[in-house]
Design an enzyme around this catalytic site. Sequence first.
Site, mmCIF file in Angstrom:
data_model
loop_
_atom_site.group_PDB
_atom_site.id
_atom_site.type_symbol
_atom_site.label_atom_id
_atom_site.label_comp_id
_atom_site.label_asym_id
_atom_site.label_seq_id
_atom_site.Cartn_x
_atom_site.Cartn_y
_atom_site.Cartn_z
ATOM 1 N N ASP A 34 43.339 38.134 40.230
ATOM 2 C CA ASP A 34 42.498 38.670 41.360
ATOM 3 C C ASP A 34 43.675 39.004 42.460
ATOM 4 O OD1 ASP A 34 40.321 38.284 40.026
ATOM 5 O OD2 ASP A 34 39.422 36.640 41.540
ATOM 6 N N CYS A 71 37.906 39.652 34.944
ATOM 7 C CA CYS A 71 38.851 38.956 34.197
ATOM 8 C C CYS A 71 38.599 38.994 32.730
ATOM 9 C CB CYS A 71 38.551 37.386 34.455
ATOM 10 S SG CYS A 71 38.482 36.950 36.136
ATOM 11 N N HIS A 127 40.226 32.360 29.015
ATOM 12 C CA HIS A 127 39.001 33.228 29.481
ATOM 13 C C HIS A 127 38.346 34.235 28.453
ATOM 14 C CE1 HIS A 127 36.346 34.425 33.026
ATOM 15 N NE2 HIS A 127 35.625 33.645 32.195
ATOM 16 N N ASP A 279 44.936 41.225 36.909
ATOM 17 C CA ASP A 279 44.076 41.356 36.005
ATOM 18 C C ASP A 279 42.987 42.375 36.384
ATOM 19 O OD1 ASP A 279 42.839 39.429 37.821
ATOM 20 O OD2 ASP A 279 41.767 38.547 35.985
#
Length: 511
Positions: A34, A71, A127, A279
């Site tokens: 972010d 993400c 993730h 990202d």
Amino acid sequence: MSSEWLRCVVVFLVAVPLVKAAPQPNIVFIMADDYGWHDIGYHGSEIHTPHLDKLSASGVRLERYYIQPICTPSRNQLMTGRYQIHTGMQHSIIWPCQPYCVPLEEKLLPQYLKEAGYSTHMVGKWHLGLYKKDCLPTRRGFDTYFGYLLGSEDYFNHTQCWHIPPKKRFCGLDLRDGEEVATEYAGDYSTELFSQKAVNIIEKQQSNKPFFLYVALQAVHAPLQVPDKYLEPYSFIKDLDRRIYAGMVSAMDEAVGNITAALQRTGHWENTVLVFSTDNGGQTLSGGSNWPLRGRKTTLWEGGVRGVGFVAGPLLNQSGTVNHELIHISDWLPTFVALAGGSTNTSKPLDGFNVWPTISYGAASPRLDILHNIDPLYFDDTPCLGRTPRPLASGDRWAKSGFNVSIHAAIRFSNWKLLTGDQGCDRWFPRPGENTSEWRQISEEPQNPVRLFDIVNDPEERNDLSDQFPTVVNHLLTRLYNYQKTALPIIYPGEDPRCDPSATGAWGPWT
Ligand SMILES: *[C@@H]1O[C@H](CO)[C@@H](O)[C@H](O)[C@H]1NC(C)=O
Ligand SMILES: *[C@@H]1O[C@H](CO)[C@@H](O)[C@H](O)[C@H]1NC(C)=O
Ligand SMILES: *[C@@H]1O[C@H](CO)[C@@H](O)[C@H](O)[C@H]1NC(C)=O
Ligand SMILES: *[C@@H]1O[C@H](CO)[C@@H](O)[C@H](O)[C@H]1NC(C)=O
Ligand SMILES: *[C@@H]1O[C@H](CO)[C@@H](O)[C@H](O)[C@H]1NC(C)=O
Ligand SMILES: *[C@@H]1O[C@H](CO)[C@@H](O)[C@H](O)[C@H]1NC(C)=O
């Protein structure tokens, strides 16, 4: 010894160095989470990033570098070299209790590099799915892993709580060393913890075996948390979120400095290619800024998909340059595998390109276009400077392209970018610390379902040219239509309450 045999030996000795022209470089990929366009020193930020500025100044800054807007998709494309529509993951992220992961038939970047003889290591945020053991990083090509599996958590105690409506609440630790739960790090700030783990890995590497190190930092994703010492230089920032975020960026900057210093101290630097990349665009709800770009994280506006990124290391032919060629996050896989002398001869076609000649020598990008995404399930109801969701105007005039322009999608082709459907938060956020009237004006008009911009001349996406250039619009809609024909069905299962971490105390595989 027969002369025939001797000749073989001689040919072998001569031939091998010719075939293996370049030594296999170490590859270090540092991903920030972010991290916004405006939040790095060299983009004019009020936040200090001396290490990132210096490292990028010695390398190649990528100024037309694109990532995905959230993400999981960016990480997915980094690992597969394939667009979201081609893995069935075109919608949203993997939420904590969703039972899916990057499809197991996808071959991931560390698997290619292992085949080419690399040792492979990952530190930080995964993730990409955790519901079963086969989804974990250690089962998908990484020799070692230290980090967390979900998308966010507390930076100090490494726990995450998650609600499944109507009233289930699950809390647990999310930190693993390999596949084992790592319980002894409570209180350790993750930016420091992960950079220390990365340094330890670098110190253990031998010079006779190349390594791939993927450091996916928690910084600078929410929650906004930072040790006080990093806040000290930022008392001049009035907005508390922005001030804490700035401190988090400083800690991240120091982490990158420490990792680079370790590479230099151990002598690995001479044979290392280092990439730094965000990202997705910054989250304006949590201190980030993408000024002057439009939109933010989660959107296909430039503020969501145009990312901070650079490459550094002595193997670059043209160091100290700024690169304006089109480069996309899906390009890293073929680029790294080529650098490693490996093969991408796989059954699944890649969407990425080897962009090493573009980055290293300034060759033209092999890319003509970027499919930013096509997501028929998209919606965005997060607060957006007072914007309320507006209906879409009719898109009937574009019907003959075959593409349903109510679908949220965007494509880049040369200078042009076309967006369709609801584009979520479409505002221009003010420069941090500024308060002019522009962003207080809210349009009530229905949204045009087709919008066209000349990004090279209008990077802020202010002038919709769809009325002036209908031929371009039709061409790009046809491209979208053709891409959509290759899309896999969307994988997006409901949440499974068996994810409950309370039995073990930790988030992890549950089936
Ligand atoms: C971790 O910190 C959060 C605050 O960010 C707090 O709400 C939570 O209770 C803490 N969890 C543990 C297990 O200490
Ligand atoms: C960087 O290294 C220094 C010296 O070892 C250490 O004090 C500092 O905490 C490290 N910073 C980060 C963010 O890891
Ligand atoms: C790719 O692999 C297939 C099957 O192993 C083989 O037949 C083909 O020649 C390979 N192609 C290249 C370009 O290496
Ligand atoms: C690499 O850089 C040198 C010196 O700037 C230049 O002469 C050479 O042509 C470059 N190589 C390539 C392949 O561009
Ligand atoms: C077009 O896409 C929208 C948004 O995904 C969907 O609601 C609608 O049903 C689609 N229309 C047709 C004719 O498929
Ligand atoms: C910006 O200006 C408006 C109107 O003058 C005011 O209501 C608002 O509080 C200001 N915001 C900030 C962050 O200063």
